[in-house]
Motif scaffolding. Structure first.
Motif, PDB file in Angstrom:
ATOM      1  N   UNK A   1     -12.348  -0.089  -1.796  1.00  0.00           N
ATOM      2  CA  UNK A   1     -11.684   1.213  -1.927  1.00  0.00           C
ATOM      3  C   UNK A   1     -11.556   1.935  -0.579  1.00  0.00           C
ATOM      4  N   UNK A   2     -10.648   2.908  -0.534  1.00  0.00           N
ATOM      5  CA  UNK A   2     -10.366   3.587   0.723  1.00  0.00           C
ATOM      6  C   UNK A   2     -11.478   4.540   1.148  1.00  0.00           C
ATOM      7  N   UNK A   3     -12.242   5.036   0.177  1.00  0.00           N
ATOM      8  CA  UNK A   3     -13.288   6.005   0.492  1.00  0.00           C
ATOM      9  C   UNK A   3     -14.282   5.400   1.489  1.00  0.00           C
ATOM     10  N   UNK A   4     -14.606   6.174   2.511  1.00  0.00           N
ATOM     11  CA  UNK A   4     -15.491   5.679   3.565  1.00  0.00           C
ATOM     12  C   UNK A   4     -16.879   5.402   3.019  1.00  0.00           C
ATOM     13  N   UNK A   5     -17.341   6.255   2.089  1.00  0.00           N
ATOM     14  CA  UNK A   5     -18.718   6.110   1.599  1.00  0.00           C
ATOM     15  C   UNK A   5     -18.887   4.954   0.619  1.00  0.00           C
ATOM     16  N   UNK A   6     -17.768   4.356   0.170  1.00  0.00           N
ATOM     17  CA  UNK A   6     -17.840   3.237  -0.789  1.00  0.00           C
ATOM     18  C   UNK A   6     -17.758   1.911  -0.028  1.00  0.00           C
ATOM     19  N   UNK A   7     -18.671   0.977  -0.273  1.00  0.00           N
ATOM     20  CA  UNK A   7     -18.623  -0.317   0.431  1.00  0.00           C
ATOM     21  C   UNK A   7     -17.315  -1.055   0.164  1.00  0.00           C
ATOM     22  N   UNK A   8     -16.834  -1.752   1.188  1.00  0.00           N
ATOM     23  CA  UNK A   8     -15.590  -2.508   1.065  1.00  0.00           C
ATOM     24  C   UNK A   8     -15.766  -3.675   0.090  1.00  0.00           C
ATOM     25  N   UNK A   9     -14.775  -3.852  -0.790  1.00  0.00           N
ATOM     26  CA  UNK A   9     -14.813  -4.939  -1.768  1.00  0.00           C
ATOM     27  C   UNK A   9     -13.629  -5.888  -1.618  1.00  0.00           C
ATOM     28  N   UNK A  10     -12.827  -5.689  -0.574  1.00  0.00           N
ATOM     29  CA  UNK A  10     -11.665  -6.543  -0.345  1.00  0.00           C
ATOM     30  C   UNK A  10     -12.014  -7.633   0.663  1.00  0.00           C
ATOM     31  N   UNK A  11     -11.373  -8.782   0.517  1.00  0.00           N
ATOM     32  CA  UNK A  11     -11.612  -9.887   1.447  1.00  0.00           C
ATOM     33  C   UNK A  11     -10.342 -10.717   1.579  1.00  0.00           C
TER      34      UNK A  11
ATOM     35  N   UNK B   1      -5.467  -4.096  -6.319  1.00  0.00           N
ATOM     36  CA  UNK B   1      -6.347  -2.948  -6.121  1.00  0.00           C
ATOM     37  C   UNK B   1      -5.974  -1.734  -6.973  1.00  0.00           C
ATOM     38  N   UNK B   2      -4.680  -1.357  -7.095  1.00  0.00           N
ATOM     39  CA  UNK B   2      -4.371  -0.169  -7.912  1.00  0.00           C
ATOM     40  C   UNK B   2      -4.793  -0.298  -9.365  1.00  0.00           C
ATOM     41  N   UNK B   3      -4.906  -1.524  -9.862  1.00  0.00           N
ATOM     42  CA  UNK B   3      -5.261  -1.738 -11.271  1.00  0.00           C
ATOM     43  C   UNK B   3      -6.752  -2.055 -11.454  1.00  0.00           C
ATOM     44  N   UNK B   4      -7.455  -2.219 -10.348  1.00  0.00           N
ATOM     45  CA  UNK B   4      -8.896  -2.463 -10.413  1.00  0.00           C
ATOM     46  C   UNK B   4      -9.708  -1.171 -10.372  1.00  0.00           C
TER      47      UNK B   4
ATOM     48  N   UNK C   1       0.834  -1.206   0.000  1.00  0.00           N
ATOM     49  CA  UNK C   1       0.000   0.000   0.000  1.00  0.00           C
ATOM     50  C   UNK C   1       0.872   1.260   0.000  1.00  0.00           C
ATOM     51  N   UNK C   2       1.916   1.278   0.827  1.00  0.00           N
ATOM     52  CA  UNK C   2       2.801   2.439   0.887  1.00  0.00           C
ATOM     53  C   UNK C   2       3.567   2.631  -0.413  1.00  0.00           C
ATOM     54  N   UNK C   3       3.966   1.533  -1.059  1.00  0.00           N
ATOM     55  CA  UNK C   3       4.714   1.652  -2.308  1.00  0.00           C
ATOM     56  C   UNK C   3       3.879   2.340  -3.383  1.00  0.00           C
ATOM     57  N   UNK C   4       2.622   1.955  -3.518  1.00  0.00           N
ATOM     58  CA  UNK C   4       1.791   2.534  -4.572  1.00  0.00           C
ATOM     59  C   UNK C   4       1.359   3.964  -4.274  1.00  0.00           C
TER      60      UNK C   4
END
Length: 266
Positions: free
Chosen positions: A74-84, A47-50, A9-12
């Motif tokens: 995505x990091x935005x609070x208002x967007x539902x999490x899509x990572x698992x 994630x950076x390419x999605x 995450x820090x690299x990107x």
């Protein structure tokens, strides 16, 4: 061995990572320009390419291996999490339900890459496609630790093609990316697009990354042809265990004896 998700995450977020996101992401978008109505799964740290596909389809998922760790995306609070969180050998999806899969920082890091590709094949829909992005064994990025692509197991083009083919994924297109030298130099980063265009023509074999698109092979049954009629000889059983040749010889001997007897009588 997977890198920690916080390092990725820090690299990107760094200038070099943002450059990779643009250059490598352009290759992905060139292969998959449209995603309307299709499902897309990223495995590893994709994630950076999605992100460009978030507005094109709401069926985007980011699977992050347990050995790597997971962050909200995505990091935005208002967007539902899509990572698992996921395991390489057990994706939490039913069979044949995903249209597109993107592997980034995944295959070269996986402890069991074969098991990962088996799962990719299982969850892909018939005719579904996967893009695999791995460090090129010949390239300079595989030998530099300036980016996450300097870790893990690099591949040559024949190795990657054979590996995909052995797991029933047929290669349909081959691309290369990252002709830029692996450095944080501002001058290089500023002229990254020029390096990329020049490298694609002058030294494509030494690209930093291999970008390969493959399709799920779906085998069809082959109809059986009408079999030809074969003559079968029916066995004839002879008494007293005599063979057919012996039976014929005995019959011939008896015939000769009868002939000699008749001659004697005459």
């Amino acid at each position: 061995m997977y890198l920690d998700v916080t390092h990725l995450k820090e690299f990107y977020d760094l200038p070099l990572g943002r450059m990779l996101r643009v250059l490598v992401g352009s290759r992905v978008k060139m292969l998959w320009p449209e995603m309307h109505g299709q499902s897309l799964l990223g495995i590893g740290y994709a994630a950076p390419y999605l992100r460009p596909y978030l507005k094109k389809t709401n069926r985007v998922f980011a699977g992050m291996p347990a050995a790597q760790g997971v962050v909200k995306w995505p990091r935005e609070i208002e967007v539902p999490n899509k990572a698992f969180l996921m395991e390489d050998s057990q994706l939490p999806f039913p069979d044949s339900c995903i249209d597109r899969i993107l592997l980034v920082h995944s295959l070269e890091m996986a402890g069991q890459p074969g098991a990962l590709l088996d799962e990719v094949y299982r969850v892909l829909s018939p005719g579904g496609r996967v893009i695999v992005i791995v460090p090129n064994r010949r390239g300079a990025w595989a030998r530099s630790e300036v980016s996450p692509f300097g870790y893990g197991r690099p591949y040559s083009r024949p190795q990657l093609d054979n590996f995909l083919s052995n797991h029933h994924l047929s290669v349909v297109s081959r691309e290369e990316a990252l002709f830029v030298p692996p450095t944080n130099s501002r001058m290089v980063l500023k002229n990254a697009r020029s390096f990329e265009r020049l490298g694609a023509v002058a030294w494509s074999a030494f690209a930093g990354l291999l970008v390969t698109e493959a399709e799920k092979q779906v085998y069809r049954g082959i109809p059986m042809k009408a079999s030809h009629v074969t003559r079968v000889l029916r066995p004839v059983f002879l008494p007293n265990g005599k063979t057919a040749g012996a039976q014929a010889m005995n019959g011939h001997s008896r015939q000769q004896e009868g002939t000699f007897a008749n001659e004697g009588e005459s």
